[in-house]
Design an enzyme around this catalytic site. Structure first.
Site, short mmCIF file in Angstrom:
data_model
loop_
_atom_site.label_atom_id
_atom_site.label_comp_id
_atom_site.label_asym_id
_atom_site.label_seq_id
_atom_site.Cartn_x
_atom_site.Cartn_y
_atom_site.Cartn_z
N ARG A 28 92.31 129.15 59.09
CA ARG A 28 92.84 130.03 58.07
C ARG A 28 92.09 129.95 56.74
O ARG A 28 92.04 130.94 56.00
CB ARG A 28 94.32 129.74 57.85
CG ARG A 28 95.16 130.09 59.07
CD ARG A 28 96.64 130.03 58.78
NE ARG A 28 97.42 130.43 59.94
CZ ARG A 28 98.74 130.54 59.95
NH1 ARG A 28 99.43 130.29 58.84
NH2 ARG A 28 99.38 130.89 61.05
N ASP A 81 108.60 136.57 48.70
CA ASP A 81 107.74 135.81 49.61
C ASP A 81 106.71 135.08 48.77
O ASP A 81 106.42 135.49 47.63
CB ASP A 81 107.06 136.73 50.63
CG ASP A 81 106.62 135.98 51.87
OD1 ASP A 81 107.35 136.03 52.89
OD2 ASP A 81 105.57 135.30 51.83
#
Length: 307
Positions: A53, A161
């Site tokens: 990632r 978020d």
């Protein structure tokens, strides 16, 4: 300058040069950083996930090592890149009307109880960990269906978020049509618009439900949440599983601090507060309210029990 020397000096990658494999020390540094920043613990088995990632950020910044990336974030205090890092680390999987039993519970028990005793004039809902928006828009569809403007009730949905990337997607309110079967037919026909021309193959939330949802970036690991309660419903599903017990407990208590006295907290199907805190009562599995005297119940459910 040799490749090793340039790497030590954190100089840019040359054409064709590969990013150096992450060392145990570098992985430990990112473990601690991510735990400190987001409350997420990456077990040693997650090293490959971290590398996969973050590698794209190293390439984008032309950095040869994970140590160089850590230096940029921490030693050089690059706040914007810190946000990018957390975007990369966060897991964002969601669906419309995910965990349908919880939505059935809302429709069959909570909403009828609200109607019977008189719902609050303003129904306030928080989707904490909203990802790309399917959860808050599912709630918007259901609540607007049962409480249309003519019912005299206002609906406010806060969706938050940690990832700015998914928040941008959520705010666009556009999804591929292959997600359409997740939405009950009546709701889909009433509240989703089918794309045409350049948007063919997509669908978009109709203006009446977009108007109900407000998006903000929020890190649940922060000591204070910049939100104003109380909320009648808080959905924080499939988020706590990434936290260690100490962080999980702090997050739960912060959420309870803005949950209405008779409000409901919804967690994911793999999450439980049994033996975690005595400040909640189980209404049905994975749905909680503030602890009350035994038998008083919540949301019309007299069988509520202390977790």
């Amino acid at each position: 300058m040799t490749v090793a020397a340039r790497r030590a000096a954190h100089t840019p990658l040359e054409a064709g040069e590969r990013i150096r494999e992450i060392s145990e020390r570098e992985f430990a540094l990112f473990q601690a950083l991510i735990l400190r920043e987001a409350g997420i613990y990456l077990a040693p088995a997650k090293k490959a996930l971290l590398v996969g990632r973050l590698s794209k950020r190293l390439r984008a910044l032309d950095l040869p090592t994970f140590g160089a990336y850590y230096t940029r974030i921490v030693d050089q205090d690059d706040r914007a890149e810190r946000v990018h890092m957390l975007d990369c680390i966060s897991t964002n999987e969601t669906h419309f009307f995910r965990e349908p039993r919880q939505f059935e519970f809302l429709e069959r028990h909570v909403i009828p109880a609200w109607k019977e005793r008189g719902a609050p004039r303003i129904l306030r809902v928080w989707s904490a960990g909203c990802s790309t928006g399917e959860e808050p828009y599912s709630l918007a569809m259901m609540l607007l269906h049962h409480f249309p403007p003519s019912a005299g009730r206002q609906i406010e949905i806060l969706a938050t978020d940690i990832s700015t990337r998914v928040l941008a997607k959520a705010e666009s309110a556009v999804w591929p049509l292959d997600k359409a079967p997740e939405i009950p037919t009546a709701y889909r026909k009433a509240y989703m618009l089918r794309g045409t021309a350049s948007q063919e193959g997509n669908m978009k939330a109709a203006p009446e439900i977009r108007a109900l949802v407000r998006f903000e970036r929020l890190n649940l690991n922060d000591e204070r949440y910049p939100v104003s309660g109380p909320f009648d419903l808080i959905f924080c599903r499939n988020v706590l599983i990434y936290f260690q017990m100490e962080t999980k407990l702090k997050v739960i208590h912060r959420l309870l601090g803005v949950l209405a006295p008779d409000g409901l907290l919804f967690l994911g199907h793999a999450e439980s507060l049994n033996a975690v805190t005595d400040r909640v009562t189980t209404v049905v599995p994975t749905v909680y309210t503030h602890a009350k005297a035994k038998g008083t119940g919540a949301a019309g459910r007299p069988e509520a029990r202390t977790a």
